[in-house]
Design a protein around this motif. Structure first.
Motif, PDB file in Angstrom:
ATOM      1  N   ILE A 180     173.187  63.394  23.445  1.00 57.89           N
ATOM      2  CA  ILE A 180     174.517  63.226  22.862  1.00 57.89           C
ATOM      3  C   ILE A 180     174.449  63.181  21.340  1.00 57.89           C
ATOM      4  N   TRP A 181     173.239  63.052  20.790  1.00 56.46           N
ATOM      5  CA  TRP A 181     173.071  62.980  19.338  1.00 56.46           C
ATOM      6  C   TRP A 181     172.894  64.362  18.707  1.00 56.46           C
ATOM      7  N   GLY A 182     172.776  65.405  19.514  1.00 53.68           N
ATOM      8  CA  GLY A 182     172.521  66.731  18.968  1.00 53.68           C
ATOM      9  C   GLY A 182     173.781  67.399  18.446  1.00 53.68           C
ATOM     10  N   ARG A 183     173.651  68.127  17.341  1.00 57.48           N
ATOM     11  CA  ARG A 183     174.788  68.860  16.770  1.00 57.48           C
ATOM     12  C   ARG A 183     174.954  70.191  17.486  1.00 57.48           C
ATOM     13  N   ARG A 184     176.071  70.362  18.155  1.00 57.85           N
ATOM     14  CA  ARG A 184     176.343  71.608  18.871  1.00 57.85           C
ATOM     15  C   ARG A 184     176.730  72.752  17.926  1.00 57.85           C
ATOM     16  N   ASP A 185     177.224  72.384  16.741  1.00 53.97           N
ATOM     17  CA  ASP A 185     177.758  73.403  15.836  1.00 53.97           C
ATOM     18  C   ASP A 185     176.760  73.883  14.786  1.00 53.97           C
ATOM     19  N   ASN A 186     175.514  73.429  14.862  1.00 52.25           N
ATOM     20  CA  ASN A 186     174.546  73.807  13.826  1.00 52.25           C
ATOM     21  C   ASN A 186     173.132  73.885  14.404  1.00 52.25           C
ATOM     22  N   VAL A 187     172.993  74.603  15.510  1.00 54.89           N
ATOM     23  CA  VAL A 187     171.677  74.791  16.129  1.00 54.89           C
ATOM     24  C   VAL A 187     170.949  75.900  15.368  1.00 54.89           C
ATOM     25  N   LYS A 188     169.672  75.706  15.117  1.00 55.90           N
ATOM     26  CA  LYS A 188     168.906  76.655  14.312  1.00 55.90           C
ATOM     27  C   LYS A 188     167.897  77.430  15.173  1.00 55.90           C
ATOM     28  N   ILE A 189     167.848  78.733  14.949  1.00 55.27           N
ATOM     29  CA  ILE A 189     166.804  79.583  15.538  1.00 55.27           C
ATOM     30  C   ILE A 189     165.866  80.002  14.414  1.00 55.27           C
ATOM     31  N   ILE A 190     164.595  79.659  14.529  1.00 57.70           N
ATOM     32  CA  ILE A 190     163.597  80.067  13.539  1.00 57.70           C
ATOM     33  C   ILE A 190     162.879  81.289  14.118  1.00 57.70           C
ATOM     34  N   ARG A 191     162.985  82.412  13.429  1.00 55.15           N
ATOM     35  CA  ARG A 191     162.495  83.686  13.971  1.00 55.15           C
ATOM     36  C   ARG A 191     161.639  84.426  12.952  1.00 55.15           C
ATOM     37  N   GLU A 192     160.583  85.063  13.451  1.00 63.61           N
ATOM     38  CA  GLU A 192     159.732  85.919  12.618  1.00 63.61           C
ATOM     39  C   GLU A 192     159.916  87.365  13.060  1.00 63.61           C
ATOM     40  N   ASP A 193     160.182  88.263  12.094  1.00 65.57           N
ATOM     41  CA  ASP A 193     160.400  89.659  12.452  1.00 65.57           C
ATOM     42  C   ASP A 193     159.089  90.440  12.465  1.00 65.57           C
ATOM     43  N   ALA A 194     159.170  91.740  12.717  1.00 68.48           N
ATOM     44  CA  ALA A 194     157.978  92.582  12.847  1.00 68.48           C
ATOM     45  C   ALA A 194     157.181  92.670  11.551  1.00 68.48           C
ATOM     46  N   GLN A 195     157.826  92.367  10.419  1.00 68.12           N
ATOM     47  CA  GLN A 195     157.138  92.411   9.128  1.00 68.12           C
ATOM     48  C   GLN A 195     156.567  91.050   8.729  1.00 68.12           C
ATOM     49  N   GLY A 196     156.724  90.056   9.572  1.00 68.13           N
ATOM     50  CA  GLY A 196     156.201  88.724   9.287  1.00 68.13           C
ATOM     51  C   GLY A 196     157.129  87.848   8.469  1.00 68.13           C
ATOM     52  N   ASN A 197     158.364  88.301   8.245  1.00 70.61           N
ATOM     53  CA  ASN A 197     159.331  87.515   7.473  1.00 70.61           C
ATOM     54  C   ASN A 197     159.979  86.448   8.354  1.00 70.61           C
ATOM     55  N   GLN A 198     159.999  85.220   7.857  1.00 64.64           N
ATOM     56  CA  GLN A 198     160.613  84.108   8.579  1.00 64.64           C
ATOM     57  C   GLN A 198     162.065  83.950   8.136  1.00 64.64           C
ATOM     58  N   ARG A 199     162.950  83.679   9.075  1.00 67.28           N
ATOM     59  CA  ARG A 199     164.341  83.397   8.729  1.00 67.28           C
ATOM     60  C   ARG A 199     164.911  82.367   9.688  1.00 67.28           C
ATOM     61  N   VAL A 200     165.943  81.671   9.207  1.00 62.90           N
ATOM     62  CA  VAL A 200     166.622  80.656  10.004  1.00 62.90           C
ATOM     63  C   VAL A 200     168.032  81.149  10.308  1.00 62.90           C
ATOM     64  N   ILE A 201     168.390  81.156  11.580  1.00 59.81           N
ATOM     65  CA  ILE A 201     169.690  81.642  12.049  1.00 59.81           C
ATOM     66  C   ILE A 201     170.488  80.451  12.568  1.00 59.81           C
ATOM     67  N   LEU A 202     171.696  80.256  12.048  1.00 65.28           N
ATOM     68  CA  LEU A 202     172.539  79.141  12.472  1.00 65.28           C
ATOM     69  C   LEU A 202     173.457  79.581  13.604  1.00 65.28           C
ATOM     70  N   MET A 203     173.557  78.762  14.640  1.00 72.02           N
ATOM     71  CA  MET A 203     174.369  79.078  15.814  1.00 72.02           C
ATOM     72  C   MET A 203     175.320  77.919  16.111  1.00 72.02           C
ATOM     73  N   ASP A 204     176.585  78.251  16.353  1.00 68.60           N
ATOM     74  CA  ASP A 204     177.593  77.253  16.742  1.00 68.60           C
ATOM     75  C   ASP A 204     177.831  77.398  18.243  1.00 68.60           C
ATOM     76  N   LEU A 205     177.286  76.472  19.016  1.00 62.91           N
ATOM     77  CA  LEU A 205     177.380  76.567  20.474  1.00 62.91           C
ATOM     78  C   LEU A 205     178.762  76.175  20.992  1.00 62.91           C
ATOM     79  N   LYS A 206     179.624  75.680  20.129  1.00 65.13           N
ATOM     80  CA  LYS A 206     180.987  75.362  20.542  1.00 65.13           C
ATOM     81  C   LYS A 206     181.911  76.575  20.414  1.00 65.13           C
ATOM     82  N   ASP A 207     181.441  77.583  19.710  1.00 66.91           N
ATOM     83  CA  ASP A 207     182.237  78.793  19.505  1.00 66.91           C
ATOM     84  C   ASP A 207     182.190  79.659  20.761  1.00 66.91           C
TER      85      ASP A 207
END
Length: 265
Positions: A180-207
């Motif tokens: 119940i303490w987790g933020r549904r509107d600001n879940v983060k996906i940490i992903r590395e692409d084929a070139q080795g670049n790291q990025r953070v993707i924000l997801m709103d699970l209430k949307d």
């Protein structure tokens, strides 16, 4: 009596409003109706994972002539100790290098990065045409398709995905769902692409439109992080401050006691 009735009515209203607010804070995909699900079925393509550098793959080549296909199936040598043992040979996995290539028997270096399994199978089948009289059956599988879920979930862990397809809600389910303490509107996906670049993707699970997002399905080696809400953060700060205060108080009492004992002497 009238005052009591008013108080009861206000209490019920307050409880109802609190319940509505709590529901809005914890519910997923809010406001989605049947028309949204129909659109989802019609417009969303089927997900297919793509091969990335550092993936481990097994590649099986089957042909009508097993001896002709044997050189293309690398197996791990069977170790024996003492008496002879018999076991089914295991396929040697191929590690996709940083250039997106594998070293395949007879064919040499093949670029597979960016291809789906089916595309990789068709490519290898085509390349083997000059070595085999009849087209072989090539099967490509991921060995290390995994994701990690951490933060405000019941059971944070790293999970191996057998069917190579998992969406963000399935990943949370494997981790026991959010607390119940987790933020549904600001879940983060940490992903590395084929070139080795790291990025953070924000997801709103209430949307409700999250099911249309290109990041709805997770990619191999993704890290899903659930951020704590403000209430949990404040409680953590209070707990930490209280612990420091108690420790400092304990030290002061100990020092004071020591001084008293020394002065008595």
């Amino acid at each position: 009596m009238k005052k009591q009735s008013v108080l009861v009515t206000l209490s019920i209203l307050a409880i109802w409003l609190t319940g509505c607010t709590a529901s809005k804070n914890v519910a997923y995909i809010q406001g989605a109706g049947e028309e949204d699900m129909d659109a989802f079925v019609q417009s969303t393509p089927l997900y297919d994972a793509r091969i990335l550098p550092k993936d481990l793959l097994t590649i099986t080549v089957t042909a009508t002539d097993p001896e002709a296909a044997q050189p293309f199936n690398l197996t791990v040598p069977t170790r024996t100790t003492g008496l002879s043992t018999y076991s089914q040979p295991q396929l040697q996995p191929y590690l996709v290098d940083n250039s997106g290539q594998i070293n395949f028997p007879e064919l040499g270096m093949i670029t597979l990065s960016g291809l789906t399994k089916r595309e990789a199978e068709l490519k290898i089948t085509d390349l083997l045409g000059k070595f085999l009289k009849e087209p072989p059956v090539v099967t490509v599988s991921f060995v290390n398709y995994k994701i990690s879920v951490l933060g405000e979930v019941a059971r944070p862990n790293t999970f191996t995905i057998s069917n190579e397809k998992v969406n963000i809600f399935e990943a949370l389910a494997m981790a026991g769902d959010m607390t119940i303490w987790g933020r549904r509107d600001n879940v983060k996906i940490i992903r590395e692409d084929a070139q080795g670049n790291q990025r953070v993707i924000l997801m709103d699970l209430k949307d409700r439109n999250i099911i249309y997002s290109p990041y709805y399905y997770l990619q191999q080696n993704d890290v899903l992080y659930v951020e704590p809400n403000k209430t949990k953060a404040r409680n953590s700060e209070i707990g930490s401050a209280t612990g420091i205060w108690l420790s400092a108080t304990s030290v002061m009492i100990s020092v004071a006691t020591l001084l008293v004992n020394v002065l008595k002497k």
